[in-house]
Write a protein that holds these residues in place. Structure first.
Motif, PDB file in Angstrom:
ATOM      1  N   VAL A 156       0.845  -1.189   0.000  1.00 12.75           N
ATOM      2  CA  VAL A 156       0.000   0.000   0.000  1.00 12.75           C
ATOM      3  C   VAL A 156       0.883   1.243   0.000  1.00 12.75           C
ATOM      4  O   VAL A 156       2.044   1.205   0.421  1.00 12.75           O
ATOM      5  CB  VAL A 156      -0.937   0.052   1.238  1.00 12.75           C
ATOM      6  CG1 VAL A 156      -1.927  -1.083   1.208  1.00 12.75           C
ATOM      7  CG2 VAL A 156      -0.133   0.066   2.530  1.00 12.75           C
ATOM      8  N   LYS A 157       0.320   2.338  -0.501  1.00 18.02           N
ATOM      9  CA  LYS A 157       0.931   3.651  -0.379  1.00 18.02           C
ATOM     10  C   LYS A 157       0.323   4.297   0.859  1.00 18.02           C
ATOM     11  O   LYS A 157      -0.901   4.394   0.996  1.00 18.02           O
ATOM     12  CB  LYS A 157       0.640   4.514  -1.603  1.00 18.02           C
ATOM     13  CG  LYS A 157       1.419   4.144  -2.844  1.00 18.02           C
ATOM     14  CD  LYS A 157       2.858   4.617  -2.761  1.00 18.02           C
ATOM     15  CE  LYS A 157       3.582   4.425  -4.084  1.00 18.02           C
ATOM     16  NZ  LYS A 157       5.003   4.845  -4.009  1.00 18.02           N
ATOM     17  N   ALA A 158       1.170   4.724   1.755  1.00 13.19           N
ATOM     18  CA  ALA A 158       0.715   5.382   2.980  1.00 13.19           C
ATOM     19  C   ALA A 158       1.169   6.826   2.949  1.00 13.19           C
ATOM     20  O   ALA A 158       2.375   7.105   2.891  1.00 13.19           O
ATOM     21  CB  ALA A 158       1.286   4.665   4.196  1.00 13.19           C
ATOM     22  N   LYS A 159       0.220   7.748   2.992  1.00 14.63           N
ATOM     23  CA  LYS A 159       0.549   9.176   2.934  1.00 14.63           C
ATOM     24  C   LYS A 159       0.116   9.840   4.234  1.00 14.63           C
ATOM     25  O   LYS A 159      -1.005   9.617   4.718  1.00 14.63           O
ATOM     26  CB  LYS A 159      -0.149   9.837   1.757  1.00 14.63           C
ATOM     27  CG  LYS A 159       0.153  11.328   1.611  1.00 14.63           C
ATOM     28  CD  LYS A 159      -0.609  11.935   0.447  1.00 14.63           C
ATOM     29  CE  LYS A 159      -0.081  11.429  -0.877  1.00 14.63           C
ATOM     30  NZ  LYS A 159      -0.717  12.157  -2.020  1.00 14.63           N
ATOM     31  N   MET A 160       1.005  10.649   4.782  1.00 11.28           N
ATOM     32  CA  MET A 160       0.719  11.332   6.044  1.00 11.28           C
ATOM     33  C   MET A 160       1.064  12.817   5.917  1.00 11.28           C
ATOM     34  O   MET A 160       2.114  13.166   5.376  1.00 11.28           O
ATOM     35  CB  MET A 160       1.519  10.701   7.180  1.00 11.28           C
ATOM     36  CG  MET A 160       1.241  11.299   8.555  1.00 11.28           C
ATOM     37  SD  MET A 160       2.125  10.456   9.895  1.00 11.28           S
ATOM     38  CE  MET A 160       3.825  10.855   9.466  1.00 11.28           C
ATOM     39  N   THR A 168       5.172  10.184   2.033  1.00  6.07           N
ATOM     40  CA  THR A 168       4.558   9.047   1.348  1.00  6.07           C
ATOM     41  C   THR A 168       5.497   7.853   1.420  1.00  6.07           C
ATOM     42  O   THR A 168       6.676   7.955   1.089  1.00  6.07           O
ATOM     43  CB  THR A 168       4.259   9.379  -0.122  1.00  6.07           C
ATOM     44  OG1 THR A 168       3.399  10.509  -0.184  1.00  6.07           O
ATOM     45  CG2 THR A 168       3.584   8.198  -0.804  1.00  6.07           C
ATOM     46  N   ALA A 169       4.951   6.735   1.841  1.00  6.51           N
ATOM     47  CA  ALA A 169       5.758   5.528   1.989  1.00  6.51           C
ATOM     48  C   ALA A 169       5.074   4.358   1.304  1.00  6.51           C
ATOM     49  O   ALA A 169       3.842   4.351   1.129  1.00  6.51           O
ATOM     50  CB  ALA A 169       5.973   5.205   3.467  1.00  6.51           C
ATOM     51  N   THR A 170       5.879   3.390   0.910  1.00  6.42           N
ATOM     52  CA  THR A 170       5.354   2.107   0.445  1.00  6.42           C
ATOM     53  C   THR A 170       5.451   1.137   1.611  1.00  6.42           C
ATOM     54  O   THR A 170       6.509   1.025   2.241  1.00  6.42           O
ATOM     55  CB  THR A 170       6.158   1.576  -0.752  1.00  6.42           C
ATOM     56  OG1 THR A 170       6.084   2.512  -1.820  1.00  6.42           O
ATOM     57  CG2 THR A 170       5.602   0.248  -1.219  1.00  6.42           C
ATOM     58  N   ALA A 171       4.351   0.467   1.915  1.00  5.96           N
ATOM     59  CA  ALA A 171       4.315  -0.396   3.091  1.00  5.96           C
ATOM     60  C   ALA A 171       3.716  -1.753   2.753  1.00  5.96           C
ATOM     61  O   ALA A 171       2.898  -1.884   1.834  1.00  5.96           O
ATOM     62  CB  ALA A 171       3.507   0.267   4.205  1.00  5.96           C
ATOM     63  N   THR A 172       4.141  -2.762   3.503  1.00  8.86           N
ATOM     64  CA  THR A 172       3.589  -4.102   3.358  1.00  8.86           C
ATOM     65  C   THR A 172       2.382  -4.248   4.279  1.00  8.86           C
ATOM     66  O   THR A 172       2.284  -3.584   5.317  1.00  8.86           O
ATOM     67  CB  THR A 172       4.629  -5.176   3.720  1.00  8.86           C
ATOM     68  OG1 THR A 172       5.055  -4.973   5.086  1.00  8.86           O
ATOM     69  CG2 THR A 172       5.829  -5.113   2.794  1.00  8.86           C
ATOM     70  N   ARG A 183       3.719  -2.163   7.669  1.00  8.65           N
ATOM     71  CA  ARG A 183       5.104  -1.806   7.961  1.00  8.65           C
ATOM     72  C   ARG A 183       5.732  -1.100   6.755  1.00  8.65           C
ATOM     73  O   ARG A 183       5.653  -1.580   5.629  1.00  8.65           O
ATOM     74  CB  ARG A 183       5.929  -3.047   8.303  1.00  8.65           C
ATOM     75  CG  ARG A 183       5.606  -3.647   9.654  1.00  8.65           C
ATOM     76  CD  ARG A 183       6.127  -2.764  10.779  1.00  8.65           C
ATOM     77  NE  ARG A 183       5.807  -3.324  12.097  1.00  8.65           N
ATOM     78  CZ  ARG A 183       4.730  -3.024  12.807  1.00  8.65           C
ATOM     79  NH1 ARG A 183       3.840  -2.173  12.309  1.00  8.65           N
ATOM     80  NH2 ARG A 183       4.524  -3.549  13.990  1.00  8.65           N
ATOM     81  N   THR A 184       6.388   0.023   7.017  1.00  6.07           N
ATOM     82  CA  THR A 184       7.021   0.827   5.978  1.00  6.07           C
ATOM     83  C   THR A 184       8.211   0.090   5.364  1.00  6.07           C
ATOM     84  O   THR A 184       9.050  -0.455   6.085  1.00  6.07           O
ATOM     85  CB  THR A 184       7.490   2.168   6.551  1.00  6.07           C
ATOM     86  OG1 THR A 184       6.364   2.852   7.102  1.00  6.07           O
ATOM     87  CG2 THR A 184       8.126   3.027   5.475  1.00  6.07           C
ATOM     88  N   GLN A 185       8.280   0.112   4.020  1.00  5.83           N
ATOM     89  CA  GLN A 185       9.426  -0.457   3.311  1.00  5.83           C
ATOM     90  C   GLN A 185      10.334   0.624   2.748  1.00  5.83           C
ATOM     91  O   GLN A 185      11.546   0.513   2.776  1.00  5.83           O
ATOM     92  CB  GLN A 185       8.931  -1.352   2.162  1.00  5.83           C
ATOM     93  CG  GLN A 185       8.181  -2.584   2.619  1.00  5.83           C
ATOM     94  CD  GLN A 185       9.058  -3.526   3.424  1.00  5.83           C
ATOM     95  OE1 GLN A 185      10.030  -4.073   2.904  1.00  5.83           O
ATOM     96  NE2 GLN A 185       8.713  -3.707   4.696  1.00  5.83           N
ATOM     97  N   SER A 186       9.750   1.689   2.220  1.00  2.29           N
ATOM     98  CA  SER A 186      10.537   2.798   1.664  1.00  2.29           C
ATOM     99  C   SER A 186       9.740   4.085   1.803  1.00  2.29           C
ATOM    100  O   SER A 186       8.502   4.068   1.835  1.00  2.29           O
ATOM    101  CB  SER A 186      10.870   2.547   0.192  1.00  2.29           C
ATOM    102  OG  SER A 186       9.675   2.457  -0.585  1.00  2.29           O
ATOM    103  N   ILE A 187      10.457   5.202   1.886  1.00  4.82           N
ATOM    104  CA  ILE A 187       9.826   6.498   2.069  1.00  4.82           C
ATOM    105  C   ILE A 187      10.327   7.445   0.986  1.00  4.82           C
ATOM    106  O   ILE A 187      11.526   7.496   0.697  1.00  4.82           O
ATOM    107  CB  ILE A 187      10.154   7.086   3.459  1.00  4.82           C
ATOM    108  CG1 ILE A 187       9.736   6.111   4.559  1.00  4.82           C
ATOM    109  CG2 ILE A 187       9.451   8.431   3.658  1.00  4.82           C
ATOM    110  CD1 ILE A 187      10.181   6.526   5.943  1.00  4.82           C
ATOM    111  N   ASN A 197       8.674   5.503  13.064  1.00  6.75           N
ATOM    112  CA  ASN A 197       7.629   4.486  12.862  1.00  6.75           C
ATOM    113  C   ASN A 197       6.241   5.104  12.743  1.00  6.75           C
ATOM    114  O   ASN A 197       5.233   4.442  13.000  1.00  6.75           O
ATOM    115  CB  ASN A 197       7.650   3.478  14.022  1.00  6.75           C
ATOM    116  CG  ASN A 197       8.947   2.698  14.086  1.00  6.75           C
ATOM    117  OD1 ASN A 197       9.515   2.339  13.055  1.00  6.75           O
ATOM    118  ND2 ASN A 197       9.426   2.439  15.304  1.00  6.75           N
ATOM    119  N   ASP A 198       6.201   6.383  12.346  1.00  8.69           N
ATOM    120  CA  ASP A 198       4.919   7.081  12.308  1.00  8.69           C
ATOM    121  C   ASP A 198       3.939   6.494  11.291  1.00  8.69           C
ATOM    122  O   ASP A 198       2.725   6.674  11.419  1.00  8.69           O
ATOM    123  CB  ASP A 198       5.134   8.566  11.992  1.00  8.69           C
ATOM    124  CG  ASP A 198       5.808   9.303  13.149  1.00  8.69           C
ATOM    125  OD1 ASP A 198       5.852   8.730  14.256  1.00  8.69           O
ATOM    126  OD2 ASP A 198       6.271  10.435  12.928  1.00  8.69           O
TER     127      ASP A 198
END
Length: 238
Positions: A156-160, A168-172, A183-187, A197-198
């Motif tokens: 998923v793309k996680a945007k905060m 914006t991070a890519t997370a599993t 869990r974040t994989q890359s930002i 770990n936000d």
């Protein structure tokens, strides 16, 4: 009139009147058709009644509202006589379990046995999907400003919102125990030390209706699907 000389003789053939269908046969056919229609109507009416009664009792097994119950199979009345249903579908929406709201639940129950009044019974096996939208999943995190979208391959793309800019991070998305873990994989544009770990969070999945258990998770275009199962699920009016 006599035939002209030398003309071949013409024989007149009288057409016999066609016999109609015997009246008793017509009456019998009409009676059979009417009986068939009455049986089908009774069968479908019985389905509606049984679905309602079963839904009312199953609601007491952890549903916030009466679920939609669909009993498959025809004829239905033979299933009523045996009180054994081979294929029953259940659907419900907006089920809150702790911090998580399940957007939609669709399951298939097999080998369903009920008592004569449909007031109690057992679902032999249950298998289906509890769907959680990205919005509902983000709402279960500790960050109200988090926005999730699909990124493919169970990512998923996680945007905060950080105030000045967005992170914006890519997370599993995985299952660990009885929880959904993001869990974040890359930002993008930041180091991990900047964000910490936000963008990571864990959502427990427990207390599902009918004692269903959470087996696995997959990411779709609109949210995550939780594979849920159950065996010998009992329901009762008590």
């Amino acid at each position: 009139m006599a035939n002209p000389p030398g003309a071949a003789a013409v024989t007149r053939v009288e057409r016999l009147p066609r016999r109609g269908r015997p009246r008793w046969l017509t009456v019998l056919i009409c009676a059979v058709v009417l009986l068939a229609l009455l049986l089908v109507a009774a069968d479908r009416g019985g389905v509606v009644f049984a679905q309602h009664e079963m839904a009312v009792q199953i609601k007491k097994e952890g549903f916030p509202a009466t679920p939609k119950v669909t009993i498959k199979g025809f004829p239905f009345l033979t299933q009523v006589v045996s009180r054994h249903f081979g294929d029953v579908r259940l659907e419900a929406s907006r089920i809150t379990e702790g911090p998580l709201r399940i957007t939609n639940l669709k399951v298939r129950a097999r080998d369903v046995r009920v008592d004569s009044g449909f007031s109690s019974g057992t679902l032999g096996s249950v298998d289906g999907t509890a769907f959680v939208s990205f919005k509902d999943l983000a709402s279960a995190s500790d960050n109200p400003d988090l926005v999730l979208t699909a990124a493919g391959n169970n990512l998923v793309k996680a945007k905060m919102d950080l105030g000045i800019t967005d992170a914006t991070a890519t997370a599993t998305v995985t299952k660990q125990g009885n929880s959904i873990v993001v869990r974040t994989q890359s930002i993008e544009g930041f180091s991990r030390s900047d964000i910490g770990n936000d963008l990571d969070f864990t959502v427990p999945v427990k207390g599902l209706p009918m004692g269903l258990t959470f087996q696995s998770v997959t990411v779709s275009g609109a949210g995550v699907g939780l594979h849920v199962t159950g065996r010998n699920v009992k329901f009762s009016d008590s």
